[in-house]
Write a protein that holds these residues in place. Structure first.
Motif, PDB file in Angstrom:
ATOM      1  N   GLY A 136      32.170   3.167 -52.927  1.00 20.39           N
ATOM      2  CA  GLY A 136      32.782   3.796 -54.170  1.00 20.39           C
ATOM      3  C   GLY A 136      32.702   5.546 -54.062  1.00 20.39           C
ATOM      4  N   SER A 137      33.964   5.998 -54.140  1.00 19.72           N
ATOM      5  CA  SER A 137      34.098   7.398 -54.198  1.00 19.72           C
ATOM      6  C   SER A 137      34.604   7.858 -55.711  1.00 19.72           C
ATOM      7  CB  SER A 137      35.040   7.763 -53.085  1.00 19.72           C
ATOM      8  OG  SER A 137      35.070   9.282 -53.009  1.00 19.72           O
TER       9      SER A 137
ATOM     10  N   GLY B 280      29.162   9.323 -58.504  1.00 19.24           N
ATOM     11  CA  GLY B 280      27.831   9.404 -57.913  1.00 19.24           C
ATOM     12  C   GLY B 280      28.279   9.246 -56.328  1.00 19.24           C
TER      13      GLY B 280
ATOM     14  N   GLU C   3      35.843   3.587 -50.173  1.00 17.18           N
ATOM     15  CA  GLU C   3      36.634   3.596 -51.533  1.00 17.18           C
ATOM     16  C   GLU C   3      37.784   2.514 -51.505  1.00 17.18           C
ATOM     17  OE1 GLU C   3      36.443   4.729 -54.817  1.00 17.18           O
ATOM     18  OE2 GLU C   3      38.217   3.737 -54.900  1.00 17.18           O
TER      19      GLU C   3
ATOM     20  N   HIS D 277      40.542   2.538 -53.877  1.00 16.69           N
ATOM     21  CA  HIS D 277      41.703   2.934 -53.969  1.00 16.69           C
ATOM     22  C   HIS D 277      42.290   3.595 -52.666  1.00 16.69           C
ATOM     23  CE1 HIS D 277      40.778   2.601 -58.428  1.00 16.69           C
ATOM     24  NE2 HIS D 277      41.870   1.919 -58.036  1.00 16.69           N
TER      25      HIS D 277
ATOM     26  N   LEU E  53      36.192  14.000 -69.073  1.00 13.19           N
ATOM     27  CA  LEU E  53      34.639  13.843 -69.462  1.00 13.19           C
ATOM     28  C   LEU E  53      33.934  14.837 -69.330  1.00 13.19           C
ATOM     29  CD1 LEU E  53      33.123  13.802 -66.691  1.00 13.19           C
ATOM     30  CD2 LEU E  53      33.973  11.379 -66.336  1.00 13.19           C
TER      31      LEU E  53
ATOM     32  N   ARG F 124      39.032  13.931 -65.389  1.00  6.08           N
ATOM     33  CA  ARG F 124      38.387  12.868 -64.422  1.00  6.08           C
ATOM     34  C   ARG F 124      38.917  12.825 -63.082  1.00  6.08           C
ATOM     35  NH1 ARG F 124      35.566   7.998 -65.287  1.00  6.08           N
ATOM     36  NH2 ARG F 124      35.680   8.475 -67.734  1.00  6.08           N
TER      37      ARG F 124
ATOM     38  N   PHE G 183      35.257  -3.180 -50.862  1.00  7.55           N
ATOM     39  CA  PHE G 183      34.001  -3.951 -50.449  1.00  7.55           C
ATOM     40  C   PHE G 183      34.016  -5.465 -51.319  1.00  7.55           C
ATOM     41  CE2 PHE G 183      30.044  -5.324 -51.957  1.00  7.55           C
ATOM     42  CZ  PHE G 183      29.164  -5.264 -50.731  1.00  7.55           C
TER      43      PHE G 183
ATOM     44  N   ALA H 288      27.877   2.398 -55.380  1.00  5.15           N
ATOM     45  CA  ALA H 288      28.173   3.514 -56.450  1.00  5.15           C
ATOM     46  C   ALA H 288      29.553   3.217 -56.826  1.00  5.15           C
ATOM     47  CB  ALA H 288      28.102   4.961 -55.602  1.00  5.15           C
TER      48      ALA H 288
ATOM     49  N   ARG I 207      31.008  -4.788 -57.211  1.00  4.05           N
ATOM     50  CA  ARG I 207      30.629  -5.825 -56.443  1.00  4.05           C
ATOM     51  C   ARG I 207      29.313  -5.984 -55.798  1.00  4.05           C
ATOM     52  NH1 ARG I 207      33.879 -10.511 -55.853  1.00  4.05           N
ATOM     53  NH2 ARG I 207      32.621 -10.558 -54.087  1.00  4.05           N
TER      54      ARG I 207
ATOM     55  N   PHE J 115      40.831   1.543 -73.478  1.00  5.60           N
ATOM     56  CA  PHE J 115      39.795   0.582 -72.782  1.00  5.60           C
ATOM     57  C   PHE J 115      38.786   0.316 -73.394  1.00  5.60           C
ATOM     58  CE2 PHE J 115      40.290   5.131 -71.683  1.00  5.60           C
ATOM     59  CZ  PHE J 115      38.935   5.444 -72.016  1.00  5.60           C
TER      60      PHE J 115
ATOM     61  N   ILE K 123      23.489   2.954 -57.513  1.00  6.41           N
ATOM     62  CA  ILE K 123      23.309   4.123 -58.254  1.00  6.41           C
ATOM     63  C   ILE K 123      24.424   4.105 -59.360  1.00  6.41           C
ATOM     64  CG2 ILE K 123      22.402   5.252 -56.406  1.00  6.41           C
ATOM     65  CD1 ILE K 123      24.950   6.791 -56.101  1.00  6.41           C
ATOM     66  N   GLY K 124      24.363   5.064 -60.179  1.00  2.00           N
ATOM     67  CA  GLY K 124      25.489   5.335 -61.441  1.00  2.00           C
ATOM     68  C   GLY K 124      25.817   4.031 -62.147  1.00  2.00           C
TER      69      GLY K 124
ATOM     70  N   GLY L 117      27.281  10.583 -73.487  1.00  2.00           N
ATOM     71  CA  GLY L 117      28.031  11.795 -72.929  1.00  2.00           C
ATOM     72  C   GLY L 117      27.357  12.060 -71.496  1.00  2.00           C
ATOM     73  N   GLN L 118      26.617  11.140 -70.961  1.00  2.00           N
ATOM     74  CA  GLN L 118      25.744  11.409 -69.896  1.00  2.00           C
ATOM     75  C   GLN L 118      26.135  10.353 -68.814  1.00  2.00           C
ATOM     76  OE1 GLN L 118      23.078  13.299 -69.025  1.00  2.00           O
ATOM     77  NE2 GLN L 118      23.560  14.583 -70.623  1.00  2.00           N
TER      78      GLN L 118
ATOM     79  N   ALA M 138      28.382  10.432 -66.303  1.00  2.00           N
ATOM     80  CA  ALA M 138      28.966  11.305 -64.976  1.00  2.00           C
ATOM     81  C   ALA M 138      27.262  11.814 -64.575  1.00  2.00           C
ATOM     82  CB  ALA M 138      29.829  12.158 -65.084  1.00  2.00           C
TER      83      ALA M 138
HETATM   84  C1  LIG Z   1      36.039   6.875 -72.018  1.00  2.00           C
HETATM   85  C2  LIG Z   1      34.950   7.249 -71.456  1.00  2.00           C
HETATM   86  C3  LIG Z   1      34.514   8.467 -71.501  1.00  2.00           C
HETATM   87  C4  LIG Z   1      33.494   8.874 -70.675  1.00  2.00           C
HETATM   88  N1  LIG Z   1      32.969  10.217 -71.094  1.00  2.00           N
HETATM   89  C5  LIG Z   1      31.906  10.766 -70.374  1.00  2.00           C
HETATM   90  C6  LIG Z   1      31.560  11.719 -70.800  1.00  2.00           C
HETATM   91  O1  LIG Z   1      31.948  12.677 -71.621  1.00  2.00           O
HETATM   92  N2  LIG Z   1      30.390  12.481 -70.209  1.00  2.00           N
HETATM   93  C7  LIG Z   1      29.801  11.590 -69.141  1.00  2.00           C
HETATM   94  O2  LIG Z   1      29.045  12.152 -68.351  1.00  2.00           O
HETATM   95  N3  LIG Z   1      30.444  10.206 -68.656  1.00  2.00           N
HETATM   96  C8  LIG Z   1      31.367   9.946 -69.221  1.00  2.00           C
HETATM   97  N4  LIG Z   1      31.929   8.683 -69.005  1.00  2.00           N
HETATM   98  C9  LIG Z   1      31.105   7.832 -68.025  1.00  2.00           C
HETATM   99  C10 LIG Z   1      31.282   8.109 -66.571  1.00  2.00           C
HETATM  100  O3  LIG Z   1      32.859   8.440 -66.306  1.00  2.00           O
HETATM  101  C11 LIG Z   1      30.692   7.284 -65.655  1.00  2.00           C
HETATM  102  O4  LIG Z   1      29.355   7.213 -66.089  1.00  2.00           O
HETATM  103  C12 LIG Z   1      30.954   7.699 -64.294  1.00  2.00           C
HETATM  104  O5  LIG Z   1      32.253   7.865 -63.936  1.00  2.00           O
HETATM  105  C13 LIG Z   1      29.831   6.785 -63.539  1.00  2.00           C
HETATM  106  O6  LIG Z   1      30.167   7.252 -61.920  1.00  2.00           O
HETATM  107  P1  LIG Z   1      30.013   6.256 -60.819  1.00  2.00           P
HETATM  108  O7  LIG Z   1      30.184   6.967 -59.687  1.00  2.00           O
HETATM  109  O8  LIG Z   1      28.919   5.417 -60.982  1.00  2.00           O
HETATM  110  O9  LIG Z   1      31.312   5.253 -61.090  1.00  2.00           O
HETATM  111  P2  LIG Z   1      32.651   5.503 -60.980  1.00  2.00           P
HETATM  112  O10 LIG Z   1      33.222   7.108 -61.508  1.00  2.00           O
HETATM  113  O11 LIG Z   1      33.342   4.330 -61.996  1.00  2.00           O
HETATM  114  O12 LIG Z   1      33.427   5.284 -59.542  1.00  2.00           O
HETATM  115  C14 LIG Z   1      33.285   3.986 -58.923  1.00  2.00           C
HETATM  116  C15 LIG Z   1      34.234   3.928 -57.889  1.00  2.00           C
HETATM  117  O13 LIG Z   1      34.151   2.980 -56.873  1.00  2.00           O
HETATM  118  C16 LIG Z   1      35.387   2.389 -56.508  1.00  2.00           C
HETATM  119  N5  LIG Z   1      35.108   1.062 -56.414  1.00  2.00           N
HETATM  120  C17 LIG Z   1      34.902   0.082 -57.390  1.00  2.00           C
HETATM  121  N6  LIG Z   1      34.891  -1.218 -56.761  1.00  2.00           N
HETATM  122  C18 LIG Z   1      34.813  -1.020 -55.565  1.00  2.00           C
HETATM  123  C19 LIG Z   1      34.936  -1.853 -54.488  1.00  2.00           C
HETATM  124  N7  LIG Z   1      34.669  -3.178 -54.460  1.00  2.00           N
HETATM  125  N8  LIG Z   1      35.014  -1.481 -53.255  1.00  2.00           N
HETATM  126  C20 LIG Z   1      35.067  -0.139 -53.028  1.00  2.00           C
HETATM  127  N9  LIG Z   1      35.521   0.774 -54.051  1.00  2.00           N
HETATM  128  C21 LIG Z   1      35.092   0.450 -55.240  1.00  2.00           C
HETATM  129  C22 LIG Z   1      36.149   2.788 -57.746  1.00  2.00           C
HETATM  130  O14 LIG Z   1      37.630   2.763 -57.449  1.00  2.00           O
HETATM  131  C23 LIG Z   1      35.692   4.251 -58.229  1.00  2.00           C
HETATM  132  O15 LIG Z   1      36.368   5.094 -57.460  1.00  2.00           O
HETATM  133  C24 LIG Z   1      32.792   8.076 -69.873  1.00  2.00           C
HETATM  134  C25 LIG Z   1      33.405   6.964 -69.372  1.00  2.00           C
HETATM  135  C26 LIG Z   1      34.506   6.404 -70.197  1.00  2.00           C
HETATM  136  C27 LIG Z   1      35.209   4.988 -69.914  1.00  2.00           C
END
Ligand SMILES: Cc1cc2nc3c(=O)[nH]c(=O)nc-3n(C[C@H](O)[C@H](O)[C@H](O)COP(=O)(O)OP(=O)(O)OC[C@H]3O[C@@H](n4cnc5c(N)ncnc54)[C@H](O)[C@@H]3O)c2cc1C
Length: 401
Positions: free
Chosen positions: A7-8, A11, A30, A32, A43, A105, A129, A157, A163, A274, A293-294, A305-306, A308
């Motif tokens: 995941g890119s 996190g 990643e 995508h 965000l 984002r 993955f 991540a 998954r 969503f 993680i994440g 709001g936390q 990210a």
């Molecule tokens: C409407 C909304 C508003 C938000 N507002 C805020 C805010 O104001 N402040 C804040 O801090 N957070 C906010 N968030 C939350 C924040 O976007 C997430 O908590 C954050 O993106 C988590 O980061 P992450 O790296 O864990 O996952 P993600 O950013 O979701 O990244 C996951 C990555 O993994 C990839 N992936 C998924 N499955 C696979 C696979 N099988 N194989 C390979 N790659 C894969 C995806 O394509 C994606 O690129 C908001 C979320 C939403 C939905």
């Protein structure tokens, strides 16, 4: 040591940069086909997350992304636009450079991926993955295209619908629906009075919550959360963006007029909502040499709001643990031990705030607005959220088992 990161999003690249700083090689896979420009709206990044970006040398790049705007004050309004109170993230007194930031984002993801590459991390796109095996001395990841990769540690991540979580524990609980849908975007229309500088407005409307802020270039960033029965993505898409836009215009028609104006002026393409989910108390964040993680480990409610910022904190703490504890399994356990308490507390706080947004009964709404004045006054007086915003991770401090 070599690490596979799945995941890119947010996190993943942060962990990759922090691992490089710790002298550890990683490859990010990643699903995508490229970095996420054009996905989602925007965000908020809070001082605690921004301080990690600063430590890793990424803050300037993130602050320079198109549309990034400071948002360290929040005004709370009732449905008629009357002020209920104001809160600061504390950064105006402490570290102005770390003032909360609204960021697009897609631009954020692209900037983080670019930074990870610039730090020497390798990102492979189009790699979905599927599953993995922990042999006891290595982890082998399998991808949908039939390829495999091997490393000493595998980190999921991969977000809310991870998954890797399922690979760790097929019986893992699934994310919990908050009872709300959300949608947001931005518009260059100038039809509403700009918000005060660096100030977001949170409006508790009669039938939904609305936040908006004018950026210095005049664009207005907005987001809504509204109570709705759960719908899957297909059902949401089937209704069509134009229908959702009409529904939201109706929903906010009886609130302060700026809300409907912002919606009316915004491009219809923004309006596919969503579901808002969270995930708490996951029994296993790790199994053997595999860890999460994440959002994959703990999706904090969007009302906090936390999300990210938690993924960003996780990335740097994980790198510290893998740097300082030679045994990967022990390192992953140390990571969980240092993160669970803080994340659980933020989830509890976010759920409490989220409940306030779901009220639509007029009596409950009136009581909530009355209580909010007192709560906001008390929070402002006692710096009530400083435990969230003032948290700092010292990258150089060693981790002990
Ligand atoms: C409407 C909304 C508003 C938000 N507002 C805020 C805010 O104001 N402040 C804040 O801090 N957070 C906010 N968030 C939350 C924040 O976007 C997430 O908590 C954050 O993106 C988590 O980061 P992450 O790296 O864990 O996952 P993600 O950013 O979701 O990244 C996951 C990555 O993994 C990839 N992936 C998924 N499955 C696979 C696979 N099988 N194989 C390979 N790659 C894969 C995806 O394509 C994606 O690129 C908001 C979320 C939403 C939905």
């Amino acid at each position: 040591m070599r690490v596979i990161i799945i995941g890119s999003g947010i996190g993943g690249p942060i962990a990759a940069v922090a691992l490089r700083k710790a002298g550890i090689e990683s490859v990010v896979y990643e699903a995508h086909d490229g970095p996420g420009v054009g996905i989602g709206a925007f965000l908020g990044l809070a001082p605690n997350g921004l301080s990690v970006l600063d430590t890793l040398g990424l803050l300037d790049a993130v602050r320079a992304t198109p549309g990034a705007h400071v948002s360290h004050l929040t005004e709370f309004l009732d449905s008629a636009g009357r002020r209920l109170g104001q809160l600061s993230d504390g950064s105006d007194q402490l570290e102005p450079r770390l003032r909360s930031l609204g960021v697009r984002r897609g631009e954020l993801q692209a900037a983080l991926a670019e930074a990870a590459r610039a730090h020497g991390a390798h990102i492979e796109y189009g790699k979905r993955f599927v599953d993995c095996d922990d042999t006891g001395s290595a982890v082998i990841a399998r991808f949908a295209d039939g390829s495999t990769a091997e490393a000493d540690v595998l980190i999921g991540a991969d977000g809310l619908h991870s998954r890797v979580r399922a690979a760790i524990d097929p019986a893992a609980p699934t994310p919990r629906y908050s009872g709300m849908l959300g949608v947001g975007g931005w518009t260059s229309s100038r039809s509403v009075e700009p918000t005060p500088p660096s100030t977001g407005r949170m409006v508790f409307g009669r039938r939904g919550f609305f936040l908006y802020q004018s950026a210095p270039d005049g664009d207005v960033y907005w987001g809504v959360n509204f109570p709705h029965p759960e719908l899957d993505r297909a059902a949401i898409a089937e209704r069509g963006a134009a229908t959702w836009k009409r529904e939201l215009l109706d929903r906010y028609a009886d609130d302060m007029p700026d809300l409907a104006r912002i919606l009316a002026d915004s491009d219809t393409d923004w309006f596919l909502p969503f579901g808002l989910y969270d995930l708490a108390d996951l029994p296993h964040w790790t199994r053997g040499r595999i860890g999460l993680i994440g959002d994959a480990a703990h999706a904090v409610p969007n009302s906090s709001g936390q999300g990210a910022s938690m993924a960003i904190e996780d990335g740097i703490v994980l790198a510290k643990c893998l740097r300082d504890i030679p045994n990967p399994e022990e390192a992953l356990r140390a990571f969980v031990a240092s993160r669970r308490g803080r994340v659980d507390r933020i989830i509890t706080e976010g759920r409490r705030r989220g409940k306030l947004k779901t009220l639509t009964n007029p009596v409950a709404v009136t009581l909530r607005d009355m209580a909010m004045r007192a709560v906001l006054w008390r929070l402002a007086k006692n710096s009530g959220h400083s435990w969230i915003f003032d948290h700092r991770v010292d990258f150089d401090a060693p981790v002990r088992t």
